[in-house]
Design an enzyme around this catalytic site. Structure first.
Site, PDB file in Angstrom:
ATOM      1  CE1 TYR A 141      -3.347  -2.852   0.670  1.00 21.42           C
ATOM      2  CE2 TYR A 141      -4.621  -0.847   1.014  1.00 21.42           C
ATOM      3  CZ  TYR A 141      -4.564  -2.200   0.774  1.00 21.42           C
ATOM      4  OH  TYR A 141      -5.739  -2.909   0.640  1.00 21.42           O
ATOM      5  CE  LYS A 191       2.605 -18.126  -2.207  1.00 23.15           C
ATOM      6  NZ  LYS A 191       1.715 -19.303  -2.283  1.00 23.15           N
ATOM      7  CG  ASP A 223      -1.288 -20.636  -0.860  1.00 21.51           C
ATOM      8  OD1 ASP A 223      -0.750 -20.557   0.264  1.00 21.51           O
ATOM      9  OD2 ASP A 223      -0.783 -21.272  -1.809  1.00 21.51           O
ATOM     10  CG  ASP A 247      -7.908  -5.135   1.570  1.00 20.00           C
ATOM     11  OD1 ASP A 247      -8.852  -4.653   2.215  1.00 20.00           O
ATOM     12  OD2 ASP A 247      -7.859  -5.154   0.329  1.00 20.00           O
ATOM     13  CG  ASP A 251     -13.392  -7.736   2.347  1.00 24.35           C
ATOM     14  OD1 ASP A 251     -13.118  -6.975   3.295  1.00 24.35           O
ATOM     15  OD2 ASP A 251     -13.836  -7.335   1.255  1.00 24.35           O
TER      16      ASP A 251
END
Ligand code: IPM
Ligand code: MG
Length: 358
Positions: A141, A191, A223, A247, A251
């Site tokens: 970001y 990751k 993942d 982020d 959700d």
């Protein structure tokens, strides 16, 4: 002296849901003798329309001199074609960076009343109670270089994912502290099989973990985490992760609870803290009195807990929400086919009355 709260309603359904959150906040203030003064300012698309800047100087100044900020949501199709620097989302990103709000707490707890509202089966979601701790001022970001440049055969875009030891260590510390007050488990999501930033992330999280021997730590690739979240959500207590993974996963975690409309968040740093529902502006619902105000209302509860140190008022708001849901009150996003629904304003009013009567 009264404590000042900045109110940034934002765009889309933001003004409606924050309006109801304020009603409930005021009811809690009256009931628990909190002396609060609410002051409004513009952020996002509303600010772009009025001033050309998604985070006007006056808004930032008001936020800096307030104890906390209650925010709705920003953005919408109307502003999607503006240059990046003037898009509503830049306003909130600059606000996070300017106030140093590096720690984003996103609790996702399934209300027993809403088990049937989840898109997942009862036996999978029942008992879900986790919190995503998202690093909020680093990573993709904010990393530089970033941008789009011309190259001989077209254009080339670059974003940069950076993390320093210090940035990782301070958010890891928050996660272990939060876990200490919960079920003593942290899942650090990265990751590390591919990214250098994740390799450092994993190493620093392990170093910080040495100071918290009572907390169980596991590492999970992002993942795999996306998969496990909908497979065995009960297995998670605290999820610690970097900005962009957080982020996305927050959700996903929100949907475990039935609707993204019910989840609040707290963004904490050294000074002023920010409270906002995790949902967006839902332009298609705006102005229709159908949006769910519970995410915004529960954000006011988090504000009472973390910025005002008033667990009594926080718990009262949370219990009033629980009672409203248990008594069958549903906004459209929570209703099953055929179930009666109420609007944004009625949901807010009923919860405010319940707080006042507690
Ligand atoms: C969120 C939102 C924001 C983000 C947007 C509006 C910039 O999706 O708070 O999760 O990506 O952080
Ligand atoms: Mg998001």
């Amino acid at each position: 002296m009264a404590t000042q709260i900045a109110v940034l309603k934002g765009d889309g359904i933001g003004p409606e849901v924050v309006g109801q959150a304020l009603l409930v906040f005021q009811a809690a203030a009256a009931r628990y003798s909190l002396e609060l003064i609410f002051r409004e300012a513009l952020l996002g698309g509303a600010a772009v329309d009025a001033t050309g800047d998604p985070l006007p100087e006056e808004t930032l100044a008001l936020c800096r001199q307030s104890r906390a900020i209650l925010l709705g949501a920003v953005g919408g199709p109307k502003w999607d074609r503006l240059p990046a620097a003037r898009r509503p989302e830049r306003g909130i990103l600059r606000l996070r960076a300017s106030l140093g709000l590096y720690a984003n707490l996103r609790p996702a707890r399934l209300s027993p009343a809403l088990v049937e509202a989840s898109t997942l089966k009862r036996e999978v979601v029942e008992g879900t109670d986790l919190v995503v701790i998202r690093e909020l001022t680093g990573g993709l970001y904010f990393g530089t270089p970033r941008g789009i440049e011309r190259v001989p055969d077209g254009e080339r875009a670059v974003d940069t994912l950076t993390y320093t030891t210090a940035e990782i260590a301070r958010i890891a510390r928050v996660a272990f502290e939060v876990a200490a007050a919960r079920r003593q488990k942290v899942t650090s999501v990265d990751k590390a099989n591919v990214l250098a930033s994740s390799e450092l992330w994993r190493r620093v999280v392990e170093e910080v973990h040495r100071d918290f021997p009572g907390i169980a730590l596991e590492h999970m690739y992002v993942d795999a985490c996306a998969m496990q979240l909908i497979r065995t959500p009960r297995a998670f207590d605290v999820i610690l992760t970097e900005n962009m993974f957080g982020d996305i996963l927050s959700d996903e975690a929100a949907m475990l609870t039935g609707s993204i409309g019910t989840l609040p968040s707290a963004s904490l740093g050294a000074g002023t803290a920010l409270y906002e529902p995790i949902h967006g502006t839902a332009p298609d619902l705006a102005g229709k009195d159908v949006a769910n105000p519970i995410g915004a209302i529960l954000s006011a509860a988090l504000c009472c807990r973390y910025s005002l140190g008033r667990e009594d008022a926080a718990a009262a708001i949370e219990q009033a929400v629980e009672r409203a849901l248990a008594s069958g009150l549903r906004t459209a996003d929570l209703a099953r086919p055929g179930e009666p629904t109420i609007g944004t304003a009625e949901m807010g009013r009923r919860i405010a009355e319940s707080v006042a009567a507690a």
